[in-house]
Scaffold this motif. Structure first.
Motif, PDB file in Angstrom:
ATOM      1  N   CYS A 333       0.833  -1.216   0.000  1.00 47.56           N
ATOM      2  CA  CYS A 333       0.000   0.000   0.000  1.00 47.56           C
ATOM      3  C   CYS A 333       0.861   1.256   0.000  1.00 47.56           C
ATOM      4  O   CYS A 333       0.571   2.237  -0.712  1.00 47.56           O
ATOM      5  CB  CYS A 333      -0.932  -0.015   1.206  1.00 47.56           C
ATOM      6  SG  CYS A 333      -2.168  -1.344   1.190  1.00 47.56           S
ATOM      7  N   ARG A 343      -4.261   5.646  -4.501  1.00 48.81           N
ATOM      8  CA  ARG A 343      -4.651   4.917  -3.302  1.00 48.81           C
ATOM      9  C   ARG A 343      -5.529   3.736  -3.715  1.00 48.81           C
ATOM     10  O   ARG A 343      -6.389   3.851  -4.594  1.00 48.81           O
ATOM     11  CB  ARG A 343      -5.416   5.828  -2.327  1.00 48.81           C
ATOM     12  CG  ARG A 343      -4.585   7.004  -1.833  1.00 48.81           C
ATOM     13  CD  ARG A 343      -5.394   7.878  -0.892  1.00 48.81           C
ATOM     14  NE  ARG A 343      -5.729   7.177   0.350  1.00 48.81           N
ATOM     15  CZ  ARG A 343      -4.956   7.168   1.429  1.00 48.81           C
ATOM     16  NH1 ARG A 343      -3.803   7.821   1.429  1.00 48.81           N
ATOM     17  NH2 ARG A 343      -5.321   6.523   2.526  1.00 48.81           N
ATOM     18  N   LYS A 364      -6.758   3.085   6.221  1.00 44.23           N
ATOM     19  CA  LYS A 364      -6.523   3.602   4.882  1.00 44.23           C
ATOM     20  C   LYS A 364      -7.811   3.780   4.086  1.00 44.23           C
ATOM     21  O   LYS A 364      -7.767   4.219   2.929  1.00 44.23           O
ATOM     22  CB  LYS A 364      -5.576   2.674   4.116  1.00 44.23           C
ATOM     23  CG  LYS A 364      -4.169   2.641   4.705  1.00 44.23           C
ATOM     24  CD  LYS A 364      -3.245   1.805   3.862  1.00 44.23           C
ATOM     25  CE  LYS A 364      -1.818   1.905   4.394  1.00 44.23           C
ATOM     26  NZ  LYS A 364      -1.261   3.271   4.243  1.00 44.23           N
TER      27      LYS A 364
END
Length: 527
Positions: A333, A343, A364
């Motif tokens: 990530c 993202r 996240k």
């Protein structure tokens, strides 16, 4: 009309008849003299079923008029139409000859028209119905369900009964007012049901008993028959309704049967939609493979696979333990955010405990999608990727025969790496023989195994010989038993069955190496 005009008109009529697909004179390109229209030839005692099959086949071909006499032979004045008729008549004759036995074919070979042959066969064999009726009656009496299912038993009974019905006289005047025809048909239906019940196995004795105690089976509901016959499908019940004469008014096809799902329900089919995300990193497919019984040099037995749904780009990480997946997914990530300035929106995995990244994904804002229990089809993208990776690994392994402990991205061909100037003098070798193992991440070089020193190192100055595999010349140390099924005493000193890397490998001499495919590869930087 003048004779010339009459001939011209006749020619136009004949040509239109042969070109029109709806005309009986039209011949398709598949209509050839060698065509066989029915599956069983006429032998004499099967005339009823044979004639029925031939009528159906000739009607489909639009040629039945040539055998029943409705398409008569034209006069010789109309020469074109006579030619078309003769051609079609001979085609039908050849079809009839192909559908009868050799003995019967020889007796009608010299007939000039298909109608004469048809009438001759009808006159000869339609009168001899007694033996066939006797055979059908005997087959019906002897027919039993035995080891067959109810549907198969019913299909055989239906075939015999329908053929027997063709020999029964029927009233076709349409003027009967005493309902005698209806009563006779009801009697035939009852006779059919009794024959069906007589042939069932003893396990259906209760069904026979309860059915015979009824005043008439017409009042038995479809639900009752459905339960008595072992819960057959709706398709089978539809097939039986005309013979069993159950009350169809009580049939509700959408009313669920509580027994059928418990006994016969299967898993639903998986429909492949092949939908792909609109942008990269919108969805990542993730799964862990392993463990494998032979570890790598770094004691790794698993690998983690990540597949981007949009681009199908794949990342593979070797793991020592399943629990290491959390660490690599976290780093993945961060790498995506740093290298691609994007993202991840969603992750799709199965329900494995090592893939439960609850806290990480909450921090996240990543949506975690799960597949159902024991349903790998819902995570098929990464499952198929696993299959592809293993297929490629096996192919490279069988090609190079590199030992088990070096099976990580192995290519296995012979390579020569240049020696460093600091470790050689004027007369020292300028290269050392190696085996190509793969590409190390983050280094512009190649991962190699020194055959002589048995050490792994990285170098960029490498020349490859891709047609030569050093490990192919190694003789296996495992003894192959030519008699595996025989029980023999164990030897006092059993052979060593370890498949460790051999201490010495015979390297081919340079003059014997192939001249082609000997070149220097330009290393690439791994992302």
């Amino acid at each position: 009309m003048a004779p010339g005009n009459q001939s011209e008109s006749s020619g136009s009529i004949g040509q239109s008849a042969i070109d029109d697909p709806m005309s009986p004179y039209f011949l398709h390109h598949s209509d050839n003299p060698g065509l066989v229209l029915v599956s069983q030839s006429l032998t004499g005692d099967n005339y009823s079923s044979w004639s029925r099959s031939m009528k159906i086949a000739l009607s489909v071909k639009n040629k039945f008029g040539f055998v029943d006499g409705t398409i008569a032979k034209p006069s010789e004045v109309d020469s074109n139409l006579l030619s078309f008729w003769t051609r079609n008549n001979n085609i039908v004759i050849s079809w009839i000859l192909n559908s009868v036995s050799k003995e019967i074919s020889a007796s009608v070979l010299f007939s000039e028209s298909a109608a004469n042959i048809w009438d001759d066969l009808q006159e000869r064999y339609q009168q001899s119905n007694g033996p066939r009726i006797f055979q059908l009656r005997r087959d019906l009496i002897n027919l039993r369900q035995e080891q067959q299912s109810v549907s198969v038993y019913f299909t055989k009974l239906e075939a015999l009964w329908e053929e027997l019905n063709n020999f029964r006289p029927l009233c076709s005047c349409g003027r009967c007012i005493c309902e005698g025809v209806k009563k006779m048909d009801t009697h035939y239906q009852m006779d059919y049901i009794m024959t069906f019940l007589m042939g069932l196995n003893d396990s259906f004795a209760q069904i026979r008993r309860s059915s015979l105690q009824q005043d008439t089976v017409n009042h038995i509901s479809v639900e009752t028959w459905h339960s008595r016959l072992g819960h057959p499908s709706i398709r089978v019940m539809d097939t039986l309704k005309d013979r069993l004469q159950y009350n169809t008014h009580s049939l509700d096809r959408y009313k669920p049967c509580l027994v059928c799902p418990l006994a016969k329900q299967r898993r639903l089919a998986f429909i492949a939609h092949n939908n792909m995300s609109a942008s990269s990193f919108d969805l990542i497919h993730c799964d862990v493979w392993g463990p494998y019984h032979v570890p790598t040099q770094n004691n790794q037995r698993y690998f983690l696979t990540l597949v981007d749904d949009c681009t199908r780009f794949t990342w593979v990480f070797l793991l020592q333990h399943k629990s290491d997946a959390y660490k690599f997914v976290s780093k993945f990530c961060v790498m995506v955010e740093t290298q691609f300035l994007k993202r991840i929106k969603a992750f799709r995995t199965d329900n494995a405990k090592e893939l439960a990244f609850t806290e990480l994904f909450l921090d996240k804002g990543i949506v975690h999608q799960f597949s159902c229990v024991q349903t790998p089809q819902q995570n098929s993208v990464v499952e198929r990727k696993h299959q592809h990776l293993l297929n490629v690994a096996r192919a490279l392994l069988f090609q190079s025969r590199v030992p088990d402990k070096l099976r990580e991205s192995v290519f296995g061909c012979l390579a020569f790496a240049s020696t460093l100037a600091a470790h050689r003098d004027k007369l020292s070798p300028r290269a050392r023989a190696c085996v190509f193992l793969g590409y190390p991440p983050g280094i512009k070089g190649y991962k190699l195994l020194d055959i002589t020193r048995q050490e792994i190192f990285v170098s960029r100055d490498v020349i490859f010989h891709e047609d030569t595999f050093p490990f192919l010349s190694i003789t296996p140390t495992v003894n192959i038993d030519p008699f595996p099924s025989m029980v023999l005493p164990l030897p006092l000193n059993p052979p060593n069955i370890d498949t460790a890397i051999p201490t010495s490998v015979e390297v081919p001499h340079l003059p014997d190496l192939p001249l082609i495919k000997s070149f220097t590869k330009e290393p690439s930087t791994s992302k």
